[in-house]
Motif scaffolding. Sequence first.
Motif, short mmCIF file in Angstrom:
data_model
loop_
_atom_site.label_atom_id
_atom_site.label_comp_id
_atom_site.label_asym_id
_atom_site.label_seq_id
_atom_site.Cartn_x
_atom_site.Cartn_y
_atom_site.Cartn_z
N SER A 18 0.83 -1.20 0.00
CA SER A 18 0.00 0.00 0.00
C SER A 18 0.86 1.25 0.00
CB SER A 18 -0.93 -0.01 1.22
OG SER A 18 -1.81 -1.09 1.15
N ILE A 22 1.49 5.30 -2.44
CA ILE A 22 1.83 6.67 -2.09
C ILE A 22 3.17 7.06 -2.72
CG2 ILE A 22 2.43 8.20 -0.16
CD1 ILE A 22 0.36 6.76 1.51
N GLN A 33 1.16 13.88 0.87
CA GLN A 33 -0.24 13.75 1.25
C GLN A 33 -0.41 13.87 2.77
OE1 GLN A 33 -2.61 13.51 -1.16
NE2 GLN A 33 -0.90 13.64 -2.62
N VAL A 35 -2.51 12.00 4.20
CA VAL A 35 -3.02 10.68 4.58
C VAL A 35 -1.95 9.63 4.35
CG1 VAL A 35 -5.38 11.32 3.96
CG2 VAL A 35 -3.97 10.10 2.31
N SER A 36 -2.05 8.56 5.09
CA SER A 36 -1.26 7.36 4.86
C SER A 36 -2.22 6.18 4.86
CB SER A 36 -0.18 7.20 5.94
OG SER A 36 -0.77 7.10 7.22
N ILE A 37 -1.71 5.01 4.55
CA ILE A 37 -2.57 3.83 4.49
C ILE A 37 -2.18 2.88 5.60
CG2 ILE A 37 -3.33 1.89 3.08
CD1 ILE A 37 -2.58 3.52 0.62
N SER A 50 -7.42 4.69 4.55
CA SER A 50 -6.70 5.96 4.57
C SER A 50 -6.89 6.62 5.93
CB SER A 50 -7.22 6.89 3.45
OG SER A 50 -6.88 6.39 2.18
N LEU A 63 -5.86 15.48 1.15
CA LEU A 63 -5.63 14.76 -0.10
C LEU A 63 -5.48 15.74 -1.24
CD1 LEU A 63 -5.63 11.65 -0.68
CD2 LEU A 63 -7.94 11.93 -1.56
N LEU A 225 -5.99 6.89 -3.68
CA LEU A 225 -6.18 7.21 -2.26
C LEU A 225 -7.61 7.65 -1.94
CD1 LEU A 225 -2.87 9.04 -1.27
CD2 LEU A 225 -3.42 6.61 -1.12
N LEU A 229 -10.48 3.20 -0.27
CA LEU A 229 -9.49 3.41 0.80
C LEU A 229 -9.98 4.51 1.74
CD1 LEU A 229 -6.13 3.35 -1.22
CD2 LEU A 229 -6.94 1.63 0.38
N LEU A 230 -10.56 5.53 1.17
CA LEU A 230 -11.12 6.64 1.94
C LEU A 230 -12.51 6.24 2.41
CD1 LEU A 230 -10.44 9.67 2.60
CD2 LEU A 230 -11.82 10.25 0.62
#
Length: 450
Positions: A18, A22, A33, A35-37, A50, A63, A225, A229-230
């Motif tokens: 994942s 990114i 970003q 966000v991370s996963i 996310s 994002l 993303l 994922l979100l």
Amino acid sequence: MRHKRVSSALAVSETARSEQLIEWLQDHGAPQQGVSITEVVQEGNTLDVSVAARDLQAGELALRIPDHLVITLDRVFEDDTLAELLTTDKLSELACLTLYLMYEKKNGRQSVWYEFIKELDRIQARGQMGAKSPLLWDEGQVDEYLAGSPLVAEIKERLKGIEKEYAELDTVWFMAGSLFNGYPYDIPTEAFPLKLFQQAFAAVQASVVHLQGVPLSKRFALVPLGPPLLSYSSTAKAMLTYNREAKEVQLAVDRSYKKGEPIKAWCGPQPNRRLLLNYGIVTDDNPHDKMALTVTLPHADPLFQAKRTVLQQHNLSTQQTFQLQRDKGLPEQLLPYLRLAHCTDADSLKKATLETCCSAPISPENERTVLHQLASHLQERLDRYRTSCEEDEATISSTTAGPRQKVAARLLRIEKAILRGALEEALRLTDDRDEAVRGDARTVPVRLSS
């Protein structure tokens, strides 16, 4: 700081794969970003979600995906005219996007979208509740888990639509020859079986973002993303938008987030049956849930023309759909409409308007007929469900039920609550509850349907 690129395919963890998404975004010009996963275990499934990469304040951009890293029809076809022709004539935007990604997947690592496609494959149209879209449920599960719900018919209709679009895929191949010159593969229906197309279609459907204020060729977008994922929410205020100046899709959070907290975006005014069909999720606090109740006046009614004239004066038709909602009582115009529809006295009808029908019953007999039919119809719809409310609750809290059973039970619980609320209101208005539900042998000249 970027993560070091993983060059070996050995022992690559799910999280590392994942993170590669990114890294791919950054390598192709995306800014860092917010966000991370991360991986979470939901209903026995390991899912990617996310989350906030750092503490975020309300209004901060979490994002930012540049235009050239967002897949839309204008990017696929590089011709707005062709894109609009295809989507208004033969195929939907989703079908065109699906076909494009299926050919790109055949290109493997040579595809610029390799990392994005790999993530879509891993997610497999699975929402944050661990359930796939019902379009991909095993044979018989839709009929079993959702028995009694109007969604069953909608799912079967959607599957028929996908099959119909599959039959038209070769049209795209021949109309957009320049697009497919780079793919040394067979024409679509020979390259991809129907089952594979259905799976890819569901994955695209679960991931697509509906952008507002953009040309038609950009309104359906696949955003790395972005969903699934979100996490989607029915009550969040934040939504994915297109910034023309920055030429990127953005998400500004609507509240503060702590690092590691899942980021939520508004899913739009979609009822839960649509959320389950598209994304495999059900949100218990969804304010947009509704169930349709359609009233049809038969042409055989001797007063049909007179009733139609009265209805037209109020911009209503002789087949009218009303929406039942939780905790909202009966729709404002439903009882007046039924009172007018059940009127059998020509003299009374001449004096009738929807306003007079709103203020008071036409007659005791008319009112009994109206309430009897309404209550009987609502009870009949509740009786279609195979499970009781107690059984739904047990499934939701069960440690052994699967995610598909759980989201189905959540939806059924909501639908039954809507119908029960309407039924209780109809019973409250009648003098004899037992008679209202049991009914009599009278034939009423009005049809109610879901």
